[in-house]
Design an enzyme around this catalytic site. Structure first.
Site, PDB file in Angstrom:
ATOM      1  CD  GLU A  26      -1.482  -6.624   5.019  1.00 45.73           C
ATOM      2  OE1 GLU A  26      -1.683  -5.485   5.466  1.00 45.73           O
ATOM      3  OE2 GLU A  26      -1.077  -6.841   3.855  1.00 45.73           O
ATOM      4  NE  ARG A  31      -9.568   9.380   2.730  1.00 50.08           N
ATOM      5  CZ  ARG A  31      -9.402   8.782   3.909  1.00 50.08           C
ATOM      6  NH1 ARG A  31      -8.200   8.686   4.442  1.00 50.08           N
ATOM      7  NH2 ARG A  31     -10.437   8.279   4.553  1.00 50.08           N
ATOM      8  CG  HIS A  77      -3.661  -3.729   2.940  1.00 44.89           C
ATOM      9  ND1 HIS A  77      -2.718  -3.335   3.862  1.00 44.89           N
ATOM     10  CD2 HIS A  77      -4.198  -2.581   2.443  1.00 44.89           C
ATOM     11  CE1 HIS A  77      -2.689  -2.015   3.928  1.00 44.89           C
ATOM     12  NE2 HIS A  77      -3.576  -1.532   3.078  1.00 44.89           N
ATOM     13  CB  CYS A 119      -0.962  -0.035   1.194  1.00 43.29           C
ATOM     14  SG  CYS A 119      -2.298   1.177   1.109  1.00 43.29           S
ATOM     15  CG  PHE A 120       2.380   4.922   2.980  1.00 36.63           C
ATOM     16  CD1 PHE A 120       1.975   6.017   2.233  1.00 36.63           C
ATOM     17  CD2 PHE A 120       3.288   5.124   4.007  1.00 36.63           C
ATOM     18  CE1 PHE A 120       2.485   7.283   2.492  1.00 36.63           C
ATOM     19  CE2 PHE A 120       3.798   6.380   4.281  1.00 36.63           C
ATOM     20  CZ  PHE A 120       3.397   7.462   3.525  1.00 36.63           C
TER      21      PHE A 120
END
EC number: 6.3.4.2
Length: 542
Positions: A516, A469, A514, A380-381
């Site tokens: 995980e 987002r 994600h 993600c980030f």
């Protein structure tokens, strides 16, 4: 007809009600029963989506886009069944539903009160949609005695009388502390917790007693006498090396047998514990170990990365190695050289997060992984920052950054204002509310034929869970690809980048989703299995 098991907790919080509920569900599942797990949280937030990770821990996202309690992750990992938005409710959501009904006039002018309106809403949540299941396990968040939990306890008390006989039982998880100065386990905290529960009309059928050492038979009998439960229904719940040891331990203590006895089910189906026996054997017969660095923002509270920790362990199991995690606060690398911290690790992982704090430190870690050829997984980030890193250090794009951090002429990462979900266009205004406004839930991605990530998955179309987002700006895709970065995964409409990698790196992958959240001990996520496999190879080089 569904039977209901309500799991409450006493004495202190964080005793492991979620693990206890997931374990009991897995044991009933092993006997051939169909189970459903639900979590009732007493806080006033509508959901945990806007709560600080330090306050709440991880936000677990379901396929249908619900932001839920981290215990739902345990439910999925132990049973293999995906949860949904109807498996977690909060006081905030209940009150919102009631106020909306009151505004519509649904209550026909009645005075809206906790009893019956709030308790009826709770009961409606508990009993709706359970036709396909044999057992519904409901975990009540918080601790008995908390004022916030009172409406939930009152609701489950009422259900005992409203549902058919032998349709409801109560399992109370409690603590038996050891006082070293006298060398004794003490029963009094449990007695008082049960007394508090009985004062509101609930008598536990089973006591699940946490302890750090075996409970003497005399103390079990004492709890049985003063708590008004059968001696066989006082189940010791000893500390285990891993959470995956718990099902076998509770089974040996007779928890599942006692539950079926409380429901009057006789004869009971024989349990098939093969897969739990296998997983516990493999956990304790690993053949090596590796070390990975997790460069994060919330490393002070490991619950903020609960699913990530478990997915890493699953990847280790798939490769028969123990994975040691070096937790590194990202801000550290904004002041110190990352090399001294990262040169001995076998892999680097940058997980998801929000906000500018620690971002520059994570970029330093990503640069180290890219240049030193250390296996890297960005989630993600982490993927977004990997794109910023290449934009700055290879493409030499001036002021390359994210619009989440600051106003910039070159927003490599920007706010998503619209995206497709099930062929419906969803939009978000920059000044809108934060809660529930992200790209949430399972979305498809198309992987590039022949790419590293496609080979890992063994397919080119995947479905993964998202919670973000901001998104990598596709306008910079060509320029970054000229620098060697491969956009190996895109949304089906080709608008949103989903995965990146480098062809000249042994293992460097970033994903916007994600992974995980979908990893299971019996079915490790392929990305984590492959990542840990790469760290095993790296361990032979370091």
């Amino acid at each position: 007809m569904a039977r209901y098991i309500f799991i409450t907790g006493g004495v202190v919080s964080s005793l492991g009600k979620g693990i206890a509920a997931a374990t009991l569900a897995a044991l009933l599942q092993a006997r051939g029963y169909r189970v459903r797990l639900r979590k009732l949280d007493p806080y006033l937030n509508v959901d945990p989506g806007t709560m600080s990770p330090y306050q709440h821990g991880e936000v677990f996202v379901t396929d249908d886009g619900a932001e839920t309690d981290l215990d739902l992750g345990h439910y999925e990992r132990f049973t293999g069944h995906s949860a949904n938005s109807q498996d977690n409710i909060t006081t905030g959501r209940i009150y919102r539903n009631i106020i909306e009904r009151e505004r519509r006039g649904d209550y026909l002018g009645a005075t809206v009160q906790v009893i019956p309106h709030v308790t009826d809403e709770i009961k409606r949540f508990i009993t709706t949609g359970n036709e396909e299941f044999d057992f519904i396990l409901c975990e009540i968040g918080g601790t008995v005695g908390d004022i916030e939990a009172m409406p939930f306890l009152e609701a489950i008390r009422q259900l005992h009388n409203e549902l058919p006989r032998q349709s409801v039982i109560y399992v109370h998880l409690t603590l038996m502390p050891y006082i070293s100065s006298v060398g004794e386990l003490k029963t009094k905290p449990t007695q008082h917790s049960v007394k508090e529960l009985q004062s509101i009309g609930i008598s536990p059928d089973i006591l699940l007693v946490r302890a750090d050492r075996p409970i003497p038979e005399t103390e079990r009998c004492k709890l049985s006498l003063f708590c008004n439960v059968r001696p066989s229904a006082v189940i010791q719940a000893l500390n285990m090396p891993t959470i995956y040891d718990v099902p076998m331990a509770y089974h040996k203590e007779g928890l599942d047998s006692e539950v079926l006895c409380a429901f009057g089910i006789d004869p009971t189906p024989k349990p098939k514990m093969d897969r739990w026996e296998d997983i516990t054997y493999r956990i304790h017969h690993l053949e090596g170990e590796v070390t990975i660095a997790v460069v994060g923002k919330y490393t002070g509270l490991k619950d903020a990365y609960k699913s990530l920790i478990e997915a890493i362990a699953h990847g280790g199991l798939a490769n028969k190695v123990k994975v040691n995690i070096e937790w590194i606060e990202a801000e550290l690398f904004e002041k110190e050289d990352p090399a001294s911290y990262l040169q001995k690790v076998h892999g680097i992982l940058v997980p998801g997060a929000f906000g500018a704090r620690g971002a520059e430190g994570k970029i330093q870690a990503i640069q180290f992984a890219r240049e030193r050829k250390v296996p890297f997984l960005g989630i993600c980030f982490g993927m977004q920052l990997a794109c910023i890193e290449v934009a700055r250090n290879i493409a030499k794009i001036e002021n390359a950054s994210s619009s989440e951090f600051c106003e910039t002429k070159n927003p490599i990462v920007g706010l998503m204002t619209e995206w497709l979900k099930e062929d419906v266009l969803e939009k978000r205004a920059k000044c809108g509310n934060l809660g529930g406004t992200m790209r949430l839930g399972a979305f498809a991605a198309e992987l590039k034929e022949g790419s590293h990530i496609a080979k890992i998955y063994g397919m080119t179309r995947i479905l993964e869970r998202h919670r973000h987002r901001y998104e990598v700006n596709v306008d910079y895709k060509d320029k970054l690809e000229q620098c060697g970065l491969i956009f190996s995964g895109m949304s089906p409409d080709g608008v949103l980048p989903e995965a990146i990698e480098y062809a000249d790196h042994p293992w460097f992958i970033g994903v916007q989703y994600h992974p995980e959240l979908k990893s299971r001990p019996f079915d490790p996520h392929p990305l984590f299995s492959s990542f840990i496999e790469a760290t095993v190879e790296q361990s032979r080089l370091v």
